[in-house]
Motif scaffolding. Sequence first.
Motif, PDB file in Angstrom:
ATOM      1  N   THR A   1      43.077   9.868 -50.323  1.00 24.65           N
ATOM      2  CA  THR A   1      42.309  10.274 -49.188  1.00 24.65           C
ATOM      3  C   THR A   1      41.347   8.915 -48.701  1.00 24.65           C
ATOM      4  OG1 THR A   1      42.090  12.464 -50.008  1.00 24.65           O
ATOM      5  CG2 THR A   1      40.295  11.427 -48.554  1.00 24.65           C
ATOM      6  N   MET A   2      41.060   7.900 -49.717  1.00 24.94           N
ATOM      7  CA  MET A   2      40.624   6.869 -49.402  1.00 24.94           C
ATOM      8  C   MET A   2      41.400   5.864 -48.674  1.00 24.94           C
ATOM      9  SD  MET A   2      37.354   7.150 -50.409  1.00 24.94           S
ATOM     10  CE  MET A   2      36.804   5.468 -50.377  1.00 24.94           C
ATOM     11  N   ALA A   3      42.653   5.693 -49.198  1.00 24.37           N
ATOM     12  CA  ALA A   3      43.529   4.756 -48.597  1.00 24.37           C
ATOM     13  C   ALA A   3      43.889   5.568 -47.140  1.00 24.37           C
ATOM     14  CB  ALA A   3      44.887   4.950 -49.407  1.00 24.37           C
ATOM     15  N   ASN A   4      43.840   6.699 -46.763  1.00 19.11           N
ATOM     16  CA  ASN A   4      44.190   7.127 -45.485  1.00 19.11           C
ATOM     17  C   ASN A   4      42.965   6.702 -44.575  1.00 19.11           C
ATOM     18  OD1 ASN A   4      46.469   8.232 -46.190  1.00 19.11           O
ATOM     19  ND2 ASN A   4      45.716  10.191 -46.715  1.00 19.11           N
ATOM     20  N   ARG A   5      41.757   6.678 -45.149  1.00 23.57           N
ATOM     21  CA  ARG A   5      40.714   6.706 -44.248  1.00 23.57           C
ATOM     22  C   ARG A   5      40.567   5.167 -44.157  1.00 23.57           C
ATOM     23  NH1 ARG A   5      35.196   9.013 -47.325  1.00 23.57           N
ATOM     24  NH2 ARG A   5      36.635  10.984 -47.043  1.00 23.57           N
ATOM     25  N   ARG A   6      40.763   4.163 -45.079  1.00 22.36           N
ATOM     26  CA  ARG A   6      40.798   2.680 -44.613  1.00 22.36           C
ATOM     27  C   ARG A   6      41.915   2.412 -43.595  1.00 22.36           C
ATOM     28  NH1 ARG A   6      41.050   2.219 -50.367  1.00 22.36           N
ATOM     29  NH2 ARG A   6      39.002   2.062 -51.343  1.00 22.36           N
ATOM     30  N   CYS A   7      43.173   3.103 -43.665  1.00 25.41           N
ATOM     31  CA  CYS A   7      44.114   2.783 -42.569  1.00 25.41           C
ATOM     32  C   CYS A   7      43.632   3.410 -41.326  1.00 25.41           C
ATOM     33  CB  CYS A   7      45.262   3.646 -42.949  1.00 25.41           C
ATOM     34  SG  CYS A   7      46.150   2.771 -44.551  1.00 25.41           S
ATOM     35  N   ILE A   8      43.078   4.406 -41.161  1.00 24.57           N
ATOM     36  CA  ILE A   8      42.636   4.928 -40.059  1.00 24.57           C
ATOM     37  C   ILE A   8      41.547   3.948 -39.138  1.00 24.57           C
ATOM     38  CG2 ILE A   8      41.314   6.722 -38.557  1.00 24.57           C
ATOM     39  CD1 ILE A   8      42.729   8.671 -40.698  1.00 24.57           C
TER      40      ILE A   8
ATOM     41  N   THR B   1      41.102   0.529 -40.062  1.00 25.61           N
ATOM     42  CA  THR B   1      41.564  -0.564 -39.682  1.00 25.61           C
ATOM     43  C   THR B   1      42.334  -0.560 -38.321  1.00 25.61           C
ATOM     44  OG1 THR B   1      42.079  -1.195 -42.000  1.00 25.61           O
ATOM     45  CG2 THR B   1      43.186  -2.479 -40.341  1.00 25.61           C
ATOM     46  N   LEU B   2      43.051   0.467 -38.055  1.00 25.52           N
ATOM     47  CA  LEU B   2      43.836   0.919 -36.863  1.00 25.52           C
ATOM     48  C   LEU B   2      42.783   0.966 -35.722  1.00 25.52           C
ATOM     49  CD1 LEU B   2      46.458   1.485 -35.681  1.00 25.52           C
ATOM     50  CD2 LEU B   2      46.267   4.052 -36.211  1.00 25.52           C
ATOM     51  N   THR B   3      41.779   1.745 -35.902  1.00 23.22           N
ATOM     52  CA  THR B   3      40.966   1.735 -34.757  1.00 23.22           C
ATOM     53  C   THR B   3      40.150   0.504 -34.254  1.00 23.22           C
ATOM     54  OG1 THR B   3      39.187   2.629 -36.306  1.00 23.22           O
ATOM     55  CG2 THR B   3      40.221   4.406 -35.048  1.00 23.22           C
ATOM     56  N   GLN B   4      39.920  -0.211 -35.415  1.00 23.77           N
ATOM     57  CA  GLN B   4      39.298  -1.584 -35.184  1.00 23.77           C
ATOM     58  C   GLN B   4      40.181  -2.458 -34.259  1.00 23.77           C
ATOM     59  OE1 GLN B   4      38.190  -3.308 -38.955  1.00 23.77           O
ATOM     60  NE2 GLN B   4      36.272  -1.942 -39.124  1.00 23.77           N
ATOM     61  N   GLN B   5      41.452  -2.380 -34.786  1.00 24.06           N
ATOM     62  CA  GLN B   5      42.457  -3.423 -34.094  1.00 24.06           C
ATOM     63  C   GLN B   5      42.703  -2.824 -32.630  1.00 24.06           C
ATOM     64  OE1 GLN B   5      43.881  -5.955 -34.951  1.00 24.06           O
ATOM     65  NE2 GLN B   5      42.737  -6.078 -37.084  1.00 24.06           N
TER      66      GLN B   5
ATOM     67  N   PRO C   1      47.113 -10.861 -28.590  1.00 25.98           N
ATOM     68  CA  PRO C   1      48.431 -11.479 -29.328  1.00 25.98           C
ATOM     69  C   PRO C   1      49.593 -10.409 -29.458  1.00 25.98           C
ATOM     70  CG  PRO C   1      46.673 -11.133 -30.873  1.00 25.98           C
ATOM     71  CD  PRO C   1      45.967 -10.908 -29.442  1.00 25.98           C
ATOM     72  N   SER C   2      50.594 -11.028 -29.647  1.00 25.43           N
ATOM     73  CA  SER C   2      51.737 -10.125 -29.846  1.00 25.43           C
ATOM     74  C   SER C   2      51.508  -8.916 -30.805  1.00 25.43           C
ATOM     75  CB  SER C   2      53.126 -10.929 -30.017  1.00 25.43           C
ATOM     76  OG  SER C   2      52.750 -11.973 -31.217  1.00 25.43           O
ATOM     77  N   SER C   3      51.008  -9.497 -32.010  1.00 23.36           N
ATOM     78  CA  SER C   3      50.600  -8.501 -33.174  1.00 23.36           C
ATOM     79  C   SER C   3      50.049  -7.243 -32.569  1.00 23.36           C
ATOM     80  CB  SER C   3      49.849  -9.206 -34.178  1.00 23.36           C
ATOM     81  OG  SER C   3      48.613  -9.712 -33.828  1.00 23.36           O
ATOM     82  N   LEU C   4      48.963  -7.415 -31.441  1.00 20.43           N
ATOM     83  CA  LEU C   4      48.240  -6.284 -31.260  1.00 20.43           C
ATOM     84  C   LEU C   4      48.843  -5.839 -29.686  1.00 20.43           C
ATOM     85  CD1 LEU C   4      44.756  -7.822 -31.459  1.00 20.43           C
ATOM     86  CD2 LEU C   4      45.893  -6.230 -33.068  1.00 20.43           C
ATOM     87  N   GLN C   5      49.850  -6.187 -29.306  1.00 20.50           N
ATOM     88  CA  GLN C   5      50.395  -5.708 -27.967  1.00 20.50           C
ATOM     89  C   GLN C   5      50.999  -4.299 -28.092  1.00 20.50           C
ATOM     90  OE1 GLN C   5      50.243  -7.443 -25.526  1.00 20.50           O
ATOM     91  NE2 GLN C   5      50.895  -5.861 -23.869  1.00 20.50           N
ATOM     92  N   HIS C   6      51.577  -3.805 -29.320  1.00 22.96           N
ATOM     93  CA  HIS C   6      52.133  -2.461 -29.496  1.00 22.96           C
ATOM     94  C   HIS C   6      50.921  -1.378 -29.572  1.00 22.96           C
ATOM     95  CE1 HIS C   6      51.035  -3.948 -33.690  1.00 22.96           C
ATOM     96  NE2 HIS C   6      51.222  -2.509 -33.820  1.00 22.96           N
ATOM     97  N   LEU C   7      49.697  -2.045 -29.903  1.00 23.16           N
ATOM     98  CA  LEU C   7      48.691  -0.983 -29.911  1.00 23.16           C
ATOM     99  C   LEU C   7      48.340  -0.310 -28.564  1.00 23.16           C
ATOM    100  CD1 LEU C   7      46.487  -2.773 -32.578  1.00 23.16           C
ATOM    101  CD2 LEU C   7      48.163  -0.599 -32.967  1.00 23.16           C
ATOM    102  N   ARG C   8      48.590  -1.083 -27.534  1.00 20.72           N
ATOM    103  CA  ARG C   8      48.294  -0.699 -26.202  1.00 20.72           C
ATOM    104  C   ARG C   8      48.907   0.747 -25.674  1.00 20.72           C
ATOM    105  NH1 ARG C   8      45.356  -3.632 -22.500  1.00 20.72           N
ATOM    106  NH2 ARG C   8      45.188  -5.692 -23.144  1.00 20.72           N
ATOM    107  N   THR C   9      50.111   0.887 -26.554  1.00 22.49           N
ATOM    108  CA  THR C   9      50.760   2.349 -26.032  1.00 22.49           C
ATOM    109  C   THR C   9      49.866   3.421 -26.750  1.00 22.49           C
ATOM    110  OG1 THR C   9      51.954   2.034 -28.046  1.00 22.49           O
ATOM    111  CG2 THR C   9      53.150   1.217 -26.129  1.00 22.49           C
ATOM    112  N   LEU C  10      48.842   3.230 -27.726  1.00 24.53           N
ATOM    113  CA  LEU C  10      48.230   4.313 -28.084  1.00 24.53           C
ATOM    114  C   LEU C  10      47.119   4.800 -27.233  1.00 24.53           C
ATOM    115  CD1 LEU C  10      47.905   3.001 -31.838  1.00 24.53           C
ATOM    116  CD2 LEU C  10      49.435   4.801 -30.911  1.00 24.53           C
TER     117      LEU C  10
END
Length: 279
Positions: A16-23, A25-29, A40-49
Amino acid sequence: MTVQHQILVSKPVQSTMANRRCIQTLTQQLYKSKLRPNPPSSLQHLRTLVLIPNLPPKPLNPKSHHMFSTPNFNASLTNFTTYRHFSSDRRDDSDGSEEDDSEYDDDDEMEQNPESSVVKKEYSQEERESEAAAIGYKVIGQLQRSDRVFKLYEPVFAVIQIGAHQFKVSNGDCIYTEKLKFCEVNAKLILNKVLMLGSKTQTMIGRPVLPGAAVHAVVEEHALDAKVIIFKKKRRKNYRRTKGHRQELTKLRITDIQGIEKPEMPTPVKKVEKAAVAA
């Protein structure tokens, strides 16, 4: 507790703690990718969300107590709001509690409107006399202007019973009893349940009633007593009822006490003033 049990208990907590950290981090990015014009290219794929399709809204259940407003997906994630309006604190699956509350409401309606459920009974003359005698009085007619029922004070007292209450009265006293049926204002009554008579010279005690004694009274008015608040509550049932009650009363004026020798009151002697003789 063994080591295996400790590991089994701690696994769901760690996941549960690991899933919470992943969520998190994803929202921050994702937020950083929205702020930067050229991410940058590492964050380009997040625009599809961010590109969420406009799906047709689902029809709401009219029986549901919760109403949700349609969210605005085109707005930024920071301004996303949802409104909920609750029409009741009851749950949909609590069928038993609704049935219990309906039973309580029916009882309260019966208590609030007793006249609607009770039909007034018509009494005959014999039934009126028998019920009045059971309470402890007898109606002998209406008070007329020519009647001289109010007499001067007499040093005699009586203990009478009206219904379930007892009163110590004297000539000219005023008492309040529960409302007496079959008698109107200015009605003359005979209170025949006399338990005791007394004066300065003698005392008469009944067993339990004195047969030859009677107390005469006149009905002055029918009134209401002060309000009494009745509050009912059942814990953990969301049940509260507040109701007021005013007892109906009858005001009686005692006019005469019969059945005992009344001592005569000494007549006051007027002092004759001596005229001053002028010298």
